[in-house]
Design an enzyme around this catalytic site. Structure first.
Site, short mmCIF file in Angstrom:
data_model
loop_
_atom_site.label_atom_id
_atom_site.label_comp_id
_atom_site.label_asym_id
_atom_site.label_seq_id
_atom_site.Cartn_x
_atom_site.Cartn_y
_atom_site.Cartn_z
N SER A 110 0.79 -1.23 0.00
CA SER A 110 0.00 0.00 0.00
C SER A 110 0.82 1.28 0.00
O SER A 110 0.33 2.32 -0.44
CB SER A 110 -0.93 0.01 1.21
OG SER A 110 -0.19 -0.05 2.42
N HIS A 124 -5.39 -4.10 -1.46
CA HIS A 124 -5.21 -3.10 -2.51
C HIS A 124 -5.18 -3.72 -3.91
O HIS A 124 -4.96 -3.01 -4.89
CB HIS A 124 -3.95 -2.29 -2.26
CG HIS A 124 -4.06 -1.35 -1.11
ND1 HIS A 124 -4.54 -0.07 -1.22
CD2 HIS A 124 -3.78 -1.53 0.20
CE1 HIS A 124 -4.55 0.51 -0.03
NE2 HIS A 124 -4.08 -0.36 0.84
N LYS A 133 -12.21 -0.64 0.25
CA LYS A 133 -11.41 0.12 -0.71
C LYS A 133 -12.13 0.14 -2.06
O LYS A 133 -13.04 0.93 -2.25
CB LYS A 133 -9.99 -0.44 -0.75
CG LYS A 133 -9.26 -0.21 0.58
CD LYS A 133 -7.88 -0.72 0.57
CE LYS A 133 -7.14 -0.30 1.85
NZ LYS A 133 -7.72 -0.83 3.10
#
Length: 396
Positions: A186, A214, A244
């Protein structure tokens, strides 16, 4: 009357953080976390959100949340193992199972909870964990909670991983050995070398664990890093987040049926924390359908990431080794990194400084998170501001 010991501890340590440029001021957003945000009545181009595909503000997800709350109530009412498992929880897990191409999935209240839950449910003091040195804090805490021996290997260094795996296996000290890595890191945006990790794991009989927070919604046609490399049937634990690219909140573990059954029986956040609220579950289901059916969202995300990365590099900034839309702009020293972020803020760009302990000392950076929702004009303005600030500080 408060403790004098506590007061002294807090006063001294907060002052130290501030003197070293490590104290983080938390801003309050007025309204939605969108490409343009409002703070204290001023508008900013937002480059600090993990809302990769813009789904957090998508009308379809908002409507799904409203309808779920009307149908099921504001909360689930209990932990999953008593009577907090609603039919939409099962629908979400089935949807994720198909999305990740695994036998089963269990959903948790957050991605952090997943790592705290899953690692400690399987590993203990008789085991060892090979952990990439740049793994996320939630992985590090999950490893500590397990009480297993933690063997850190150099970041994405397959020779070091292989040597440490060999030594751990041949030592005869450990019952089980696990290798853990982020799918996408990240802070730097680089991708784990999963094919090599899987090969090493097969050679030394390692349990494989990939935190793809991610990568989900970004790689592998949305299914993540493991799917990107075609390894869906070769990774034991696939960890994902719903907060996310999915745009809501929560996390999940995907894997074999027996693994998921064990986690439901032994992982403490599942056993002792109230289930995700309906208004989070239903929009997460909707988001998975949108990601699967709308590849143009991911295309736009990648296009925007490439534009920003190319522009910053051409200006003379160091964007590291990012292979994804995550675009770090590495400044270095902590106080200067904080100042850089402050000057961006003053010019209408919201991009937070990331400094120690989140990243190693001396590697402070502005972490830019372009999304599918940013326009070409927004990114052009961002680059103009970066150029102005970079020149003002003598960095370019």
């Amino acid at each position: 009357m408060s403790s004098k010991q506590l007061e002294q501890f807090l006063t001294e340590n907060l002052a130290e953080l501030k003197s070293k440029g490590l104290y983080n001021v938390i801003d309050t957003i007025q309204g939605a976390n969108a490409p343009i945000i409002t703070i204290s009545g001023k508008e900013f181009i937002n480059l600090s959100s993990n809302n990769y595909l813009g789904l957090a503000t998508d009308p379809r997800l908002i409507e799904a949340a409203v309808q779920a709350a009307k149908t099921y109530g504001a909360g689930a009412g209990a932990v999953r193992t008593i009577n907090g498992t609603l039919d939409i929880h099962i629908q979400l897990e089935e949807k994720l199972k198909a999305f990740k191409q695994t036998e089963a999935v269990v959903v948790y209240q957050s991605g952090f909870n997943c790592n705290m839950a899953a690692i400690s449910a399987v590993m203990d003091q008789s085991d060892a964990i090979l952990s990439d040195e740049l793994n996320h804090a939630s992985i590090i805490e999950g490893c500590r909670l397990s009480k297993a021996k933690i063997l850190r290997y150099y970041h994405s260094d397959m020779d070091d991983l292989s040597a440490k795996a060999k030594a751990a296996r041949e030592s005869g000290l450990y019952k089980k050995i696990m290798v853990i890595t982020d799918g996408v890191f990240s802070m730097d945006g680089d991708i784990a070398k999963l094919p090599e990790i899987i090969e090493i794991a097969a050679r030394y009989d390692l349990i494989t664990y990939v935190d793809d927070a991610h990568g989900s919604g970004v790689l592998g046609k949305g299914a993540g890093t493991v799917k990107h490399f075609g390894l869906s049937d070769q990774v034991d634990f696939q960890i994902g987040t719903l907060s996310k690219a999915i745009g809501v909140v929560g996390g999940y573990v995907a894997g074999k049926r027996d693994l998921i059954d064990w986690l439901k029986a032994r992982s403490k956040p599942f056993l002792f924390s109230t289930a995700l609220p309906p208004a989070a579950v239903s929009p997460a289901i909707a988001a998975i359908d949108i990601i699967r059916d709308t590849p143009s969202l991911m295309d736009r995300l990648w296009e925007n990431g490439n534009v920003l990365k190319k522009g910053l590099t051409e200006l003379g900034f160091d964007t590291g080794k990012s292979e994804t839309p995550i675009t770090p702009c590495i400044i270095g020293e902590e106080k200067q990194t904080q100042l850089f972020s402050k000057l961006l803020y003053e010019k209408g760009v919201y991009a937070k400084a990331i400094v120690f302990p989140t990243v190693p000392k001396g590697t402070g950076r502005i972490r830019n998170m372009p999304t599918a929702g940013h326009t070409k004009e927004m990114l052009e303005e961002v680059l103009a501001v970066y150029e102005a600030v970079g020149k003002e500080l003598g960095l370019i």
